[in-house]
Enzyme design. Structure first.
Site, short mmCIF file in Angstrom:
data_model
loop_
_atom_site.label_atom_id
_atom_site.label_comp_id
_atom_site.label_asym_id
_atom_site.label_seq_id
_atom_site.Cartn_x
_atom_site.Cartn_y
_atom_site.Cartn_z
N HIS A 152 0.83 -1.21 0.00
CA HIS A 152 0.00 0.00 0.00
C HIS A 152 0.86 1.25 0.00
O HIS A 152 0.59 2.22 -0.72
CB HIS A 152 -0.92 0.03 1.23
CG HIS A 152 -1.98 -1.04 1.23
ND1 HIS A 152 -1.93 -2.11 2.07
CD2 HIS A 152 -3.11 -1.17 0.49
CE1 HIS A 152 -3.00 -2.88 1.87
NE2 HIS A 152 -3.72 -2.33 0.90
N GLU A 212 -1.09 -3.72 -9.27
CA GLU A 212 -1.28 -4.72 -10.32
C GLU A 212 -1.52 -6.12 -9.77
O GLU A 212 -1.85 -7.02 -10.54
CB GLU A 212 -0.08 -4.72 -11.26
CG GLU A 212 -0.02 -3.51 -12.16
CD GLU A 212 1.06 -3.60 -13.22
OE1 GLU A 212 1.88 -4.56 -13.17
OE2 GLU A 212 1.11 -2.72 -14.10
N GLN A 220 -9.04 -6.14 -11.30
CA GLN A 220 -9.68 -4.98 -10.68
C GLN A 220 -9.17 -3.69 -11.31
O GLN A 220 -9.94 -2.75 -11.55
CB GLN A 220 -9.41 -4.96 -9.18
CG GLN A 220 -9.95 -3.74 -8.47
CD GLN A 220 -9.75 -3.80 -6.97
OE1 GLN A 220 -10.55 -4.35 -6.24
NE2 GLN A 220 -8.64 -3.22 -6.51
N SER A 267 -0.03 -8.82 0.50
CA SER A 267 -1.47 -8.79 0.61
C SER A 267 -1.87 -8.72 2.07
O SER A 267 -1.17 -9.26 2.93
CB SER A 267 -2.08 -10.05 -0.02
OG SER A 267 -3.47 -10.16 0.27
#
Length: 281
Positions: A37, A150, A155, A187
């Site tokens: 993030h 990516e 999405q 993740s």
């Protein structure tokens, strides 16, 4: 760094920035933030005057209620990580009614068929939920640029299509997958893996690298057989593996010089569903 807990206070902040002609960069999240993030906000900081993060676990994109219930929620840690990064100017943590003022209604979108491939086939309605929350967040944040990893490549393509459908003047940026030292794609779900499972999961990226070597040398059918054999040997649950056209996301069974291709994989490690992908050179 300012933190806003409702859309009205965010709205006042956005109005002020717009009056000052500030360029706004935005990356929405569902929290449980990690270095992947933060890499989005590094990109956003380079291109924009103001960087906004949102944290909202969106109920309408979950098919499995247990998955929604188990999704990690670490708001205090998330805010601390964002503050430590010195990359984010505003964090938006909306209440459910800020996003869904008329109840938990999921809109329906025609994404031209890409919503029916891969994750769309495995999770019916998922991308309608993604579109619903992003449409509302885009209208509230009013970004000039928006950033998506990516890792969730399908999405990313959905978001590009959403902006086109809604005719929003937002530039969508795809950011390369941020990986753990062993290659495992970063993740929020990785938090639910044991240390042994994290080590085992390195096989996912290793396999994708093999696929990149095999591509153009072996047939797609042979590659799929080899991938299946790798995970069968390790007694790991390979949910699906495909090679797809990057533009249409449709599975292909042959190589062509005039298109770009990407390998997509989903592996269930214990109770954790892990996704990954790799552009094929």
């Amino acid at each position: 760094m300012q933190v806003f807990y409702d859309k009205d206070s965010l709205s006042e902040f956005i109005k002020t920035q717009k009056k000052l002609n500030k360029k706004i960069g935005f990356a929405p999240t569902m929290g449980a933030l990690h270095a992947g993030h933060i890499s989005l906000y590094k990109e956003a900081k380079r291109d924009n005057d103001i960087v906004v993060c949102s944290i909202f676990v969106n109920p309408t994109q979950f098919n499995n209620p247990d998955d929604l219930e188990k999704y990690p929620r670490t708001i205090d840690d998330d805010i601390a990580k964002l503050a430590d990064s010195s990359l984010v100017d505003a964090v938006y943590i909306p209440k459910t009614e800020d996003i869904y003022p008329h109840g938990m209604l999921r809109k329906h979108y025609d994404f031209g068929g890409i919503e029916k491939e891969m994750e769309g086939a495995a999770r019916p309605g998922h991308f309608d939920g993604v579109g619903t929350v992003l449409e509302e967040l885009f209208r509230q944040v009013q970004p000039d640029n928006a950033y998506f990893g990516e890792k969730d490549f399908q999405q990313l393509k959905i978001v590009e299509k959403l902006v086109q459908i809604l005719d929003l003047k937002i530039k969508i940026h795809g950011v390369k997958i941020y990986r753990e030292a062993n290659g495992l794609a970063m993740s929020s779900r990785n938090m639910r893996l044991s240390q042994k499972e994290k080590e085992t999961s390195a096989l996912i990226y290793q396999t994708l690298m093999h696929v990149n070597d095999w591509f153009k040398v072996l047939s797609v059918g042979e590659i799929k057989s080899r991938v299946k054999a790798i995970f069968d040997k390790e007694n790991m649950d390979l949910e699906y593996f495909i090679i797809a056209d990057e533009a249409t996301l449709k599975e292909v069974d042959f190589y062509s010089n005039d298109k770009s291709f990407r390998a997509f994989i989903v592996v269930n490690v214990g109770a954790v569903r892990l996704i990954d992908n790799l552009h094929l050179d």
